[in-house]
Design a protein around this motif. Structure first.
Motif, PDB file in Angstrom:
ATOM      1  N   ALA A 333       1.282  -1.410  -0.093  1.00 38.56           N
ATOM      2  CA  ALA A 333       0.366   0.285  -0.010  1.00 38.56           C
ATOM      3  C   ALA A 333       0.708   1.056  -0.090  1.00 38.56           C
ATOM      4  O   ALA A 333       2.088   1.191   0.580  1.00 38.56           O
ATOM      5  N   GLU A 334       0.098   2.391  -0.517  1.00 34.64           N
ATOM      6  CA  GLU A 334       1.458   3.374  -0.868  1.00 34.64           C
ATOM      7  C   GLU A 334       1.386   4.244   0.329  1.00 34.64           C
ATOM      8  O   GLU A 334       0.473   4.352   1.462  1.00 34.64           O
ATOM      9  N   ALA A 335       1.887   4.852   1.102  1.00 37.53           N
ATOM     10  CA  ALA A 335       2.896   5.518   2.310  1.00 37.53           C
ATOM     11  C   ALA A 335       2.769   7.062   2.217  1.00 37.53           C
ATOM     12  O   ALA A 335       2.765   7.500   0.706  1.00 37.53           O
ATOM     13  N   GLN A 336       2.196   8.310   2.333  1.00 41.38           N
ATOM     14  CA  GLN A 336       2.323   9.366   2.761  1.00 41.38           C
ATOM     15  C   GLN A 336       4.005   9.825   2.415  1.00 41.38           C
ATOM     16  O   GLN A 336       4.501   9.513   3.874  1.00 41.38           O
ATOM     17  N   LEU A 337       4.515  11.024   1.585  1.00 39.09           N
ATOM     18  CA  LEU A 337       5.517  11.569   1.608  1.00 39.09           C
ATOM     19  C   LEU A 337       5.593  12.929   2.227  1.00 39.09           C
ATOM     20  O   LEU A 337       4.487  13.463   1.670  1.00 39.09           O
ATOM     21  N   GLN A 338       5.898  13.252   3.076  1.00 42.64           N
ATOM     22  CA  GLN A 338       6.631  14.057   3.599  1.00 42.64           C
ATOM     23  C   GLN A 338       7.303  15.441   2.541  1.00 42.64           C
ATOM     24  O   GLN A 338       8.171  15.271   2.293  1.00 42.64           O
ATOM     25  N   ASP A 339       5.752  16.402   2.583  1.00 47.24           N
ATOM     26  CA  ASP A 339       6.840  17.663   1.857  1.00 47.24           C
ATOM     27  C   ASP A 339       7.954  18.063   2.474  1.00 47.24           C
ATOM     28  O   ASP A 339       8.068  17.776   4.218  1.00 47.24           O
ATOM     29  N   PRO A 340       9.189  18.458   1.885  1.00 48.93           N
ATOM     30  CA  PRO A 340       9.340  18.952   0.557  1.00 48.93           C
ATOM     31  C   PRO A 340       9.411  17.337   0.273  1.00 48.93           C
ATOM     32  O   PRO A 340      11.101  16.836   0.833  1.00 48.93           O
ATOM     33  N   VAL A 341       8.973  17.423  -1.209  1.00 45.64           N
ATOM     34  CA  VAL A 341       9.621  16.069  -1.724  1.00 45.64           C
ATOM     35  C   VAL A 341      11.101  16.419  -2.758  1.00 45.64           C
ATOM     36  O   VAL A 341      10.370  17.236  -3.904  1.00 45.64           O
ATOM     37  N   LEU A 342      12.403  16.566  -2.565  1.00 42.57           N
ATOM     38  CA  LEU A 342      13.187  17.259  -3.018  1.00 42.57           C
ATOM     39  C   LEU A 342      13.758  16.496  -3.737  1.00 42.57           C
ATOM     40  O   LEU A 342      14.008  14.945  -3.549  1.00 42.57           O
ATOM     41  N   PRO A 343      14.339  16.534  -5.334  1.00 41.28           N
ATOM     42  CA  PRO A 343      15.527  15.272  -5.992  1.00 41.28           C
ATOM     43  C   PRO A 343      16.140  15.771  -5.387  1.00 41.28           C
ATOM     44  O   PRO A 343      17.328  16.440  -4.432  1.00 41.28           O
TER      45      PRO A 343
END
Length: 411
Positions: A333-343
């Motif tokens: 299942a997909e997790a929540q990504l914490q902002d900011p998502v940086l390269p």
């Protein structure tokens, strides 16, 4: 269990957790003397201000020194399992040296840029700091990070031992492209040879197009000067590439027409394949992730709500998504990504989960914006064998026992 079922179960667990928390707040009204959190001595005067901040004496998180025949060639591991967010404190950034940490007077240090250039130049630190600067957030990862996963899992291995040679910082410095424009790279130039000022004169060959892209000569880390262990006063910072090429204590950039085939790109930092051939110049760090809570060596107190948390990163760009399994890989299942998502930076992910008290296995897998998917250990070994020592980005599993103990396991 489907992803929707997993999320529904996690949601119920969280509501139960919040309900319990509400009841706990009501109980606090009935027992104020034991739950106020302020001891009687709290009314006495505290310490005054200081010149440089220290952490609380109750906080004891440390890097762990990795054993080595010589202290000057040792490394230390970032305690990923004890960190919050995505930025690594400078004092906890992992270390890897080949001849110790030199003591360098910044007023005397110089950076020479020569070779196939129109105007060889020498820069002092002060001169570099006068040039237009940029600040970027990037991870640095030793290509040997995750080396333990080439062998079958040892139950007692924790996140620090398995993945502690990656850290993420905010770096400030001058783009190498600006410096090369100042010296004027000649026609035919295709590589830059970077050399450090440590005793071993660490030397790596860097393709010119990467040097002109996003590479920095960094002098700042997390808002202050580089730490000595991180290359003070200057280091090369090549985003997304293996840590060894980010030469510390940088003293020279020589523009050339070919790789110099240095020790660190021939005898070391190559990947032996099953057919006896070796991969060379495997610069980019592939998509990777690790659950840091709960993780090896930790303990779940009782069944109920837990928020699974971890880090994901890729040397190919941004993390697109992270998937979590709570049943040993049968469903994801997909997790929540914490902002900011940086390269090219660590990304914190979180996943709400309700543990029912039964034995199970947790794991995460990263998918980056190029579509690169973090593989299972079996899939990675099928492609590359077990004779390599570098670039292992296999999925990491943690077994949760019925007693709540968390152990390392292969998935």
């Amino acid at each position: 269990m489907t992803g929707d079922d997993a999320r529904t179960k996690a949601g119920h667990g969280r509501r139960g957790f919040l309900k319990a928390a509400t009841l706990g707040s009501a109980a606090a009204v009935l027992r104020p003397s034991t739950l106020l959190g302020q001891p009687r001595s709290g009314r006495s005067l505290g310490e005054g201000v200081g010149g440089y901040g220290d952490r609380s004496p109750f906080e004891t998180t440390l890097r762990r020194v990795r054993g080595s025949r010589y202290a000057q060639a040792a490394g230390s591991l970032t305690p990923l399992q004890n960190l919050n967010g995505s930025i690594t404190p400078s004092a906890l950034h992992f270390e890897r040296h080949h001849s110790g940490i030199p003591e360098i007077d910044p007023s005397e240090h110089r950076l020479l840029i020569d070779g196939l250039v129109d105007r060889p130049l020498v820069f002092s630190l002060a001169e570099l700091q006068r040039m237009p600067a940029v600040t970027r957030t990037y991870f640095v990862e030793c290509s040997g990070n995750g080396r333990v996963k080439w062998s079958p899992a040892e139950p007692d291995t924790d996140a620090q031992a398995a993945f502690g040679m990656t850290s993420c910082s905010e770096w400030t410095g001058v783009p190498v492209s600006a410096l090369l424009r100042e010296v004027g790279a000649s026609a035919g130039a295709s590589w830059v040879v970077a050399e450090g000022a440590d005793a071993c004169r660490m030397t790596r060959s860097v393709p010119l197009d990467k040097a002109m892209d996003d590479t920095l000569v960094a002098y700042g880390q997390n808002g202050e000067a580089l730490r000595p262990a991180q290359g003070y006063p200057l280091r090369l910072l090549i985003p997304g590439w293996e840590g060894n090429i980010c030469v510390k204590w940088l003293r020279r950039l020589r523009v050339v027409d070919q790789s110099y085939l240095t020790r660190e790109e021939t005898a070391k930092y190559t990947d032996l394949m099953p057919n006896g051939e070796a991969r060379q110049y495997t610069f980019v760090m592939d998509a990777k992730s690790v659950i840091t809570r709960p993780s090896g060596g930790q303990q779940l107190d009782e069944p109920g709500f837990y928020q699974i948390s971890g880090l994901a990163w890729s040397g190919r760009g941004r993390v697109q998504r992270v998937e979590v399994t709570t049943d040993g890989g049968r469903s994801w299942a997909e997790a929540q990504l914490q902002d900011p998502v940086l390269p090219l930076a660590h990304t914190r992910f979180r996943f709400d989960w309700s543990w029912d008290g039964s034995e199970t296995t947790l794991a995460s897998r990263c998918i980056d914006e190029t579509g690169d998917v973090q593989p299972s250990r079996a899939a990675l070994i099928a492609a590359r064998g077990t004779q390599s020592s570098y670039h292992n980005n296999a999925v990491q599993g943690w077994r949760i026992g019925r007693d709540g103990r968390v152990e390392n396991v292969d998935v």
